[in-house]
Design a protein around this motif. Structure first.
Motif, PDB file in Angstrom:
ATOM      1  N   LEU A  90      43.017  31.664  38.205  1.00 51.84           N
ATOM      2  CA  LEU A  90      44.441  31.994  38.307  1.00 51.84           C
ATOM      3  C   LEU A  90      44.866  32.280  39.747  1.00 51.84           C
ATOM      4  N   ASP A  91      46.132  32.082  40.034  1.00 49.03           N
ATOM      5  CA  ASP A  91      46.724  32.444  41.325  1.00 49.03           C
ATOM      6  C   ASP A  91      46.662  33.950  41.556  1.00 49.03           C
ATOM      7  N   ALA A  92      46.774  34.344  42.826  1.00 52.77           N
ATOM      8  CA  ALA A  92      46.697  35.762  43.178  1.00 52.77           C
ATOM      9  C   ALA A  92      47.699  36.609  42.397  1.00 52.77           C
ATOM     10  N   SER A  93      48.942  36.145  42.305  1.00 55.79           N
ATOM     11  CA  SER A  93      49.973  36.951  41.650  1.00 55.79           C
ATOM     12  C   SER A  93      49.715  37.048  40.148  1.00 55.79           C
ATOM     13  N   VAL A  94      49.264  35.937  39.547  1.00 56.48           N
ATOM     14  CA  VAL A  94      48.983  35.941  38.115  1.00 56.48           C
ATOM     15  C   VAL A  94      47.712  36.731  37.837  1.00 56.48           C
ATOM     16  N   GLN A  95      46.774  36.680  38.787  1.00 57.46           N
ATOM     17  CA  GLN A  95      45.564  37.493  38.667  1.00 57.46           C
ATOM     18  C   GLN A  95      45.936  38.968  38.592  1.00 57.46           C
ATOM     19  N   ALA A  96      46.850  39.404  39.452  1.00 56.07           N
ATOM     20  CA  ALA A  96      47.262  40.805  39.452  1.00 56.07           C
ATOM     21  C   ALA A  96      47.841  41.188  38.089  1.00 56.07           C
ATOM     22  N   GLU A  97      48.699  40.322  37.540  1.00 56.26           N
ATOM     23  CA  GLU A  97      49.305  40.619  36.237  1.00 56.26           C
ATOM     24  C   GLU A  97      48.243  40.709  35.144  1.00 56.26           C
ATOM     25  N   LEU A 130      44.962  41.358  35.477  1.00 58.60           N
ATOM     26  CA  LEU A 130      44.101  42.537  35.651  1.00 58.60           C
ATOM     27  C   LEU A 130      44.826  43.792  35.176  1.00 58.60           C
ATOM     28  N   ASN A 131      46.126  43.884  35.494  1.00 58.32           N
ATOM     29  CA  ASN A 131      46.907  45.037  35.037  1.00 58.32           C
ATOM     30  C   ASN A 131      46.946  45.095  33.517  1.00 58.32           C
ATOM     31  N   ASP A 170      34.067  37.828  42.565  1.00 58.44           N
ATOM     32  CA  ASP A 170      34.953  38.471  43.528  1.00 58.44           C
ATOM     33  C   ASP A 170      34.712  39.976  43.515  1.00 58.44           C
ATOM     34  N   ALA A 212      36.130  42.286  45.121  1.00 60.58           N
ATOM     35  CA  ALA A 212      37.345  43.097  45.105  1.00 60.58           C
ATOM     36  C   ALA A 212      37.851  43.273  43.676  1.00 60.58           C
ATOM     37  N   VAL A 213      37.766  42.213  42.875  1.00 62.62           N
ATOM     38  CA  VAL A 213      38.189  42.300  41.476  1.00 62.62           C
ATOM     39  C   VAL A 213      37.277  43.265  40.721  1.00 62.62           C
ATOM     40  N   HIS A 244      37.993  46.768  41.632  1.00 65.61           N
ATOM     41  CA  HIS A 244      39.245  47.258  41.057  1.00 65.61           C
ATOM     42  C   HIS A 244      39.083  47.605  39.583  1.00 65.61           C
ATOM     43  N   MET A 245      38.231  46.859  38.890  1.00 60.72           N
ATOM     44  CA  MET A 245      38.160  46.968  37.436  1.00 60.72           C
ATOM     45  C   MET A 245      37.014  47.840  36.924  1.00 60.72           C
ATOM     46  N   CYS A 251      49.450  41.781  46.215  1.00 59.28           N
ATOM     47  CA  CYS A 251      48.990  41.773  44.823  1.00 59.28           C
ATOM     48  C   CYS A 251      47.492  41.517  44.711  1.00 59.28           C
ATOM     49  N   PRO A 274      43.636  42.697  44.805  1.00 66.12           N
ATOM     50  CA  PRO A 274      42.886  43.955  44.777  1.00 66.12           C
ATOM     51  C   PRO A 274      42.034  44.089  46.036  1.00 66.12           C
ATOM     52  N   ILE A 303      38.628  46.196  47.952  1.00 65.75           N
ATOM     53  CA  ILE A 303      37.469  47.065  47.752  1.00 65.75           C
ATOM     54  C   ILE A 303      37.810  48.451  48.279  1.00 65.75           C
ATOM     55  N   ARG A 344      43.129  52.818  42.060  1.00 63.31           N
ATOM     56  CA  ARG A 344      42.977  52.239  40.736  1.00 63.31           C
ATOM     57  C   ARG A 344      44.310  52.024  40.016  1.00 63.31           C
ATOM     58  N   LEU A 361      48.149  46.917  40.074  1.00 58.70           N
ATOM     59  CA  LEU A 361      48.461  46.126  41.264  1.00 58.70           C
ATOM     60  C   LEU A 361      49.944  45.787  41.265  1.00 58.70           C
TER      61      LEU A 361
END
Lengths: 252, 276
Positions: free
Chosen positions: A171-178, A180-181, A200, A202-203, A206-207, B254, B256, B258, B262, B265
């Motif tokens: 997915l694109d960065a913006s859709v990835q953010a949605e 993950l949220n 990733d 960073a992902v 975050h999770m 948008c 994430p 490191i 939390r 985003l």
């Protein structure tokens, strides 16, 4: 007691008479309501662990226990009620000729659950899609919308564990953010346990609360989230993976 | 020196639902450097790359005030002249090796096809050149890869095979459409250093299409940010983190990080006015 306990797991594939040892003696445990990450390069065996849990990979050694119980082979219905998986590619994981309605109601029919209609509508609402999407086909949705459908499908049987195989890497960065949220919200609301694979860092950071770094089918190092952020890893491989993700650090 | 200059490029599709404009007035020029084009899916970045090679099928239409490659007007060129340019002078690496390689032909046969047909080389000579091309993209056992079918290769290998194939004729301009998005970070770094070496050593121009802003910031010299078929911001790659346009900032925020907080985003603010 941990909800998912994997001890000394080995998975060996046989291809053209050659043995490929995809996972070699990996142990990990995930507590209830915890989010656990698996990270490593492609071919490191991280996805294979998820597939082994679901009975989709030939286990040649070790044990997997969920809630203290060893898993039956084949996995059976009780297992699907408890564990569901979301795959990497939303273009490949939904049946192209089934409507979203059919995709979402199939698990209900298999498990003999009533109220199909209301449950499908509610499932779409939970993942933030309009109810009218029921009657669409996957090709009429964008990648992010498809991944929402895949998440809705995984949640139809109200499992307690979600196995997430690179859920946002297509997915694109913006859709990835949605996405993950959405996953984080659902985890809090439903008290889910995540076992998540990603390349990733960073992902994962975050999770996840804890992360296991893998290389060539073996576990390299387990890190708590704080250790990861503070670059407190002790093995060279984990350090090089971290260095390759340096541009994903929080700027300070 | 300018290798490619494009002014007011438009790609339109005449569909049942009316005219769809995929690219709406894009202008840029490229020297022997690395130009990144970033944006979300549907922003027109791939269509821009394909339009340079005039690889848009009807009902798609390409118009431009000017599109000149190395002194040759691409808008006026005949189909025959375009065919002579494609591959030999301007090459394109497609996004997905799974769909862009022929699944029923061995990799070796696909690598040698161009050498045999276009350059009229003999079998042994073509084979030697193909092996050399695979070695140039750091494939360790080129003989096994030559004899393999595409499905027997991993994503990273397939991507390198495609890059090798495009580089055999030694093009002046390479258009790479998401060449690394199917790869993980470590393999990604290898593929990028291969491309980087080619730009440096051969003086090749590179158009690097990607949705990964951080990657582009690290790898390219200059970046175009596209939104709904328009370029909303053009800036030097090292200044990307200091981008002024709210859309570029949104794309960066948008992601994430490191050690980041939390909390949810931030979503991407899509303002229709930016595209007008």
């Amino acid at each position: 007691m941990a909800l998912i306990e994997i001890e000394n797991l080995s998975v060996t594939f046989t291809a053209k008479g050659r043995k490929v040892r995809a996972v070699q003696g990996v142990s990990l445990s995930v507590n209830e309501r915890e989010s656990f990450g698996l990270v490593g390069e492609s071919g490191s065996g991280k996805s294979t662990i998820l597939r082994a849990i679901c009975g989709m990979a030939p286990i040649t050694g070790g044990t997997i226990r969920i809630g203290g119980q060893p898993l039956p082979t084949p996995r059976g219905r009780a297992f699907s009620r408890q564990v569901q998986m979301v795959f990497q590619d939303p273009y490949a994981s939904l049946h192209p000729r089934h409507t979203i309605d059919r995709t979402l109601s199939e698990p209900l029919a298999i498990h003999g659950l009533a109220d199909t209609d209301a449950r499908v509508v509610q499932a779409l609402k939970d993942v933030g899609l309009p109810a009218a999407f029921r009657f669409r086909f996957p090709h009429q949705l964008s990648g992010g919308q498809r991944q929402r459908v895949a998440i809705a499908r995984a949640l139809m049987l109200e499992p307690s564990i979600l196995l997430l195989d690179e859920p946002t890497s297509a997915l694109d960065a913006s859709v990835q953010a949605e996405t993950l949220n959405l996953l984080n919200r659902l985890r809090t609301e439903r008290g889910l346990t995540f076992l998540m694979v990603s390349h990733d860092l960073a992902v994962i950071d975050h999770m996840c609360d804890r992360v296991l770094v893998m290389q060539h089918g073996r576990a390299v190092e387990e890190l708590a989230r704080e250790t990861l952020a503070a670059a407190g890893m002790t093995t060279d491989y984990a350090r090089s993976l971290f260095a390759a993700s340096a541009d994903r650090m929080l700027e300070t | 020196m300018t290798l490619l200059s494009v002014e007011n490029l438009r790609v339109t599709f005449d569909t049942e639902a009316g005219l769809v404009e995929a690219v709406r007035g894009v202008s840029f020029s490229l020297g022997r450097e690395r130009l990144g084009i970033v944006g979300e899916s549907g922003s027109g970045k791939t269509m821009t790359g394909r339009a340079v090679l005039r690889l848009i099928r009807p009902p798609g239409k390409i118009t431009a005030d000017r599109m000149v490659f190395d002194g040759q007007d691409l808008m006026q060129a005949s189909d025959r002249e375009m065919r002579a340019l494609r591959g030999r002078r301007i090459a394109m690496v497609m996004q997905d090796p799974k769909y862009s390689l022929n699944p029923v032909l061995k990799v070796g046969a696909q690598l040698m096809e161009g050498l045999r047909q276009r350059d009229r080389l003999g079998r042994a000579e073509a084979h030697a050149k193909a092996v050399a091309a695979l070695e140039a993209v750091q494939i360790r056992d080129p003989d096994r890869v030559m004899d393999a079918y595409p499905h027997e290769l991993s994503g990273g290998m397939g991507q390198r095979v495609m890059i090798a194939m495009m580089l055999i004729p030694n093009p002046d301009l390479l258009i790479a459409d998401e060449p690394t998005s199917a790869l993980d970070v470590t393999v990604q770094a290898e593929v990028l250093s291969i491309l980087d070496g080619l730009v440096r050593d051969r003086g090749m121009g590179l158009i690097f299409i990607s949705h990964d802003l951080r990657l582009v910031a690290r790898f390219c010299d200059r970046v175009l940010v596209m939104y709904k078929g328009k370029v909303v911001e053009e800036l030097a790659a090292r200044d990307l983190t200091r981008a002024k346009h709210p859309y570029t900032q949104g794309l960066l925020n948008c992601l994430p990080r490191i050690g980041g907080p939390r909390q949810p985003l931030p979503g991407l603010d899509r303002n229709a006015e930016w595209a007008t």
